[in-house]
Design an enzyme around this catalytic site. Structure first.
Site: not given
Length: 219
Positions: A120, A138
């Site tokens: 991420k 997320d």
């Protein structure tokens, strides 16, 4: 959600916010990398408050290493998991100096090899700092992808892959921003604010909240 629906959904977000940007404050790929690494399980607001003083004191890998773990910790104690994050910031800064000449690499494998940097974080840096068509999933984007039907998946990677396939090519560069902001401020976890969602007509969520909840009468 059909491909046509998916395009309508993302284009509606794009039209409402034609120039999206991250809410994390940074001045270089390095300060962006540190800010994103610090943002795990913390709000952007809390990270910005911490980095405002941290980056005044150290905004390069060399300056950060010189500051040291205790010095970093002094600035970031207000955010979650600060002990581990201080350790990782120093470790990744050292690795940037040792392996990359103090520069943040524009390469996923090299980024994910840095301490405290996962997929991420790498995706955010690749997208924001280097303009790559990358999708950082997320908790907000994971929820939105599943709730709306835009890109259902059991894992963040499944949602990421689905979004990379569903989002129109000309919108991929900024799609991460549109989706995270939409999940943060409109398609919220407890109560999605469907009554002012610009993409509502293309959304497959069955339990849309079309009116704000009535406030309790004042006693």
């Amino acid at each position: 959600m059909s491909a046509a629906q998916a395009e309508r959904f993302v284009r509606a977000l794009a039209e409402a916010n034609p120039a999206p940007r991250t809410e994390l404050e940074f001045t270089s790929p390095y300060t962006l990398l540190v800010a994103v690494a610090l943002s795990a399980q913390a709000t952007d607001v809390s990270v910005n408050k911490a980095t405002a003083t941290l980056f005044r004191e150290a905004d390069t890998p060399a300056a950060m290493v010189a500051l040291g773990e205790e010095g970093v910790a002094r600035h970031i104690r207000s955010i979650g998991l600060w002990k581990g994050k201080a350790k990782n910031v120093i470790a990744l800064s050292r690795q940037l100096l040792d392996r990359h000449g103090g520069e943040v690499p524009a390469d996923r494998v090299a980024l994910e090899a840095l301490p405290g940097v996962g997929r991420k974080t790498a995706n955010v840096v690749l997208n924001v700092a280097f303009g790559a068509e990358a999708m950082a999933v997320d908790t907000h984007i994971f929820r939105l992808g599943n709730r709306t039907g835009l890109a259902p998946g059991k894992t963040p990677r499944e949602v990421e892959d689905g979004l990379m396939q569903r989002v129109p090519a000309d919108l991929l560069r900024d799609a991460h921003h549109w989706l995270i902001l939409h999940g943060r401020y409109i398609c919220k976890a407890r109560l999605p604010e469907c009554w002012h969602c610009v993409a509502r007509e293309a959304c497959n969520y069955r339990d849309k909240v079309l009116w704000p909840p009535a406030r309790s009468a004042a006693k």
